[in-house]
Design a protein around this motif. Sequence first.
Motif, PDB file in Angstrom:
ATOM      1  N   ALA A  29      11.201  -3.104  -3.385  1.00 34.74           N
ATOM      2  CA  ALA A  29      10.243  -2.261  -2.669  1.00 34.74           C
ATOM      3  C   ALA A  29      10.871  -0.960  -2.185  1.00 34.74           C
ATOM      4  CB  ALA A  29       9.666  -3.025  -1.482  1.00 34.74           C
ATOM      5  N   VAL A  30      12.148  -0.968  -1.877  1.00 33.56           N
ATOM      6  CA  VAL A  30      12.804   0.214  -1.328  1.00 33.56           C
ATOM      7  C   VAL A  30      13.372   1.116  -2.421  1.00 33.56           C
ATOM      8  CG1 VAL A  30      14.702   0.973   0.162  1.00 33.56           C
ATOM      9  CG2 VAL A  30      13.318  -0.971   0.825  1.00 33.56           C
ATOM     10  N   SER A  31      13.719   0.559  -3.558  1.00 31.96           N
ATOM     11  CA  SER A  31      14.416   1.348  -4.580  1.00 31.96           C
ATOM     12  C   SER A  31      13.572   2.421  -5.274  1.00 31.96           C
ATOM     13  CB  SER A  31      15.085   0.432  -5.601  1.00 31.96           C
ATOM     14  OG  SER A  31      14.148  -0.373  -6.246  1.00 31.96           O
ATOM     15  N   PRO A  32      12.289   2.213  -5.621  1.00 29.09           N
ATOM     16  CA  PRO A  32      11.568   3.295  -6.323  1.00 29.09           C
ATOM     17  C   PRO A  32      11.487   4.604  -5.540  1.00 29.09           C
ATOM     18  CG  PRO A  32      10.396   1.246  -6.628  1.00 29.09           C
ATOM     19  CD  PRO A  32      11.477   0.978  -5.620  1.00 29.09           C
ATOM     20  N   PRO A  33      11.123   4.590  -4.246  1.00 29.71           N
ATOM     21  CA  PRO A  33      11.116   5.883  -3.543  1.00 29.71           C
ATOM     22  C   PRO A  33      12.497   6.527  -3.493  1.00 29.71           C
ATOM     23  CG  PRO A  33       9.930   4.249  -2.259  1.00 29.71           C
ATOM     24  CD  PRO A  33      10.590   3.532  -3.387  1.00 29.71           C
ATOM     25  N   PHE A  34      13.523   5.712  -3.302  1.00 28.72           N
ATOM     26  CA  PHE A  34      14.894   6.235  -3.274  1.00 28.72           C
ATOM     27  C   PHE A  34      15.260   6.867  -4.618  1.00 28.72           C
ATOM     28  CE2 PHE A  34      19.496   5.544  -3.769  1.00 28.72           C
ATOM     29  CZ  PHE A  34      19.943   6.317  -2.710  1.00 28.72           C
ATOM     30  N   MET A  35      14.900   6.207  -5.695  1.00 26.38           N
ATOM     31  CA  MET A  35      15.210   6.735  -7.028  1.00 26.38           C
ATOM     32  C   MET A  35      14.416   8.016  -7.318  1.00 26.38           C
ATOM     33  SD  MET A  35      17.606   4.893  -8.046  1.00 26.38           S
ATOM     34  CE  MET A  35      17.786   5.557  -9.671  1.00 26.38           C
ATOM     35  N   PHE A  36      13.185   8.082  -6.835  1.00 26.53           N
ATOM     36  CA  PHE A  36      12.407   9.306  -7.023  1.00 26.53           C
ATOM     37  C   PHE A  36      13.042  10.482  -6.289  1.00 26.53           C
ATOM     38  CE2 PHE A  36       8.513   6.820  -8.299  1.00 26.53           C
ATOM     39  CZ  PHE A  36       8.390   7.414  -9.534  1.00 26.53           C
TER      40      PHE A  36
ATOM     41  N   LYS B   5       0.825  -1.215   0.000  1.00 24.69           N
ATOM     42  CA  LYS B   5       0.000   0.000   0.000  1.00 24.69           C
ATOM     43  C   LYS B   5       0.855   1.259   0.000  1.00 24.69           C
ATOM     44  CE  LYS B   5      -3.914  -2.170   2.250  1.00 24.69           C
ATOM     45  NZ  LYS B   5      -4.718  -2.286   3.470  1.00 24.69           N
ATOM     46  N   ARG B   6       1.890   1.261   0.819  1.00 26.50           N
ATOM     47  CA  ARG B   6       2.743   2.444   0.898  1.00 26.50           C
ATOM     48  C   ARG B   6       3.474   2.692  -0.409  1.00 26.50           C
ATOM     49  NH1 ARG B   6       5.006   0.812   6.875  1.00 26.50           N
ATOM     50  NH2 ARG B   6       3.177   1.532   8.026  1.00 26.50           N
ATOM     51  N   LEU B   7       3.937   1.635  -1.022  1.00 21.22           N
ATOM     52  CA  LEU B   7       4.637   1.780  -2.299  1.00 21.22           C
ATOM     53  C   LEU B   7       3.678   2.229  -3.396  1.00 21.22           C
ATOM     54  CD1 LEU B   7       7.438   1.485  -3.481  1.00 21.22           C
ATOM     55  CD2 LEU B   7       6.923  -0.889  -3.989  1.00 21.22           C
ATOM     56  N   THR B   8       2.472   1.708  -3.387  1.00 16.66           N
ATOM     57  CA  THR B   8       1.473   2.116  -4.371  1.00 16.66           C
ATOM     58  C   THR B   8       1.155   3.604  -4.247  1.00 16.66           C
ATOM     59  OG1 THR B   8       0.514  -0.099  -4.434  1.00 16.66           O
ATOM     60  CG2 THR B   8      -0.882   1.712  -5.196  1.00 16.66           C
ATOM     61  N   TRP B   9       0.941   4.069  -3.021  1.00 14.57           N
ATOM     62  CA  TRP B   9       0.647   5.492  -2.820  1.00 14.57           C
ATOM     63  C   TRP B   9       1.832   6.365  -3.214  1.00 14.57           C
ATOM     64  CZ3 TRP B   9      -3.684   7.913  -2.502  1.00 14.57           C
ATOM     65  CH2 TRP B   9      -4.817   7.235  -2.057  1.00 14.57           C
TER      66      TRP B   9
END
Length: 171
Positions: free
Chosen positions: A147-154, A55-59
Amino acid sequence: MFDAKSYRASLKGGPGPMGLPREESETDVKVLELKKQQYDYIAAQINREDELVNKRLTWTLTTNGLLFTALGFYAGKSTPMEELVDFFHYFIPLTGIVISIAGFLSVFAAYMQIDYLTKEWEMLKDDRWIRPFGDKVHAYYLGGILAVSPPFMFVIVWGYLLQKWNTFPWF
């Protein structure tokens, strides 16, 4: 629901004295029921944390997508209110950075909780039931990278866009 009779055969220990079948005491059955309840609780909590990661990753991904869309929308517009365009060119990347950091930290926090629950499961020292967390190295750690990489990359992309705002063709 846990059925103690179905697990009695899985009790460890060889035959009793003189090769006769060992009788389980009520204490053995109660200990086994308690361990099964602990296992079920830990497995449910790991599943809950895994759903929270989803859910957190989707949001995080959805919100970043909307912010990129808004940035693209403003990039193609010319307006007499230059201050408004400048505001959005700073505000949108800053918002993206904050949301991405929050998403990264929330996913990381869920994985910290899963790690704690994994240690609790290992303390049960009972391998009658499957691991609720998968293989510790391949499924758990390597699977968590995605799961951790997309927010970090953003965070990196938004930071780059914020730093290089003068090089945008629409400015």
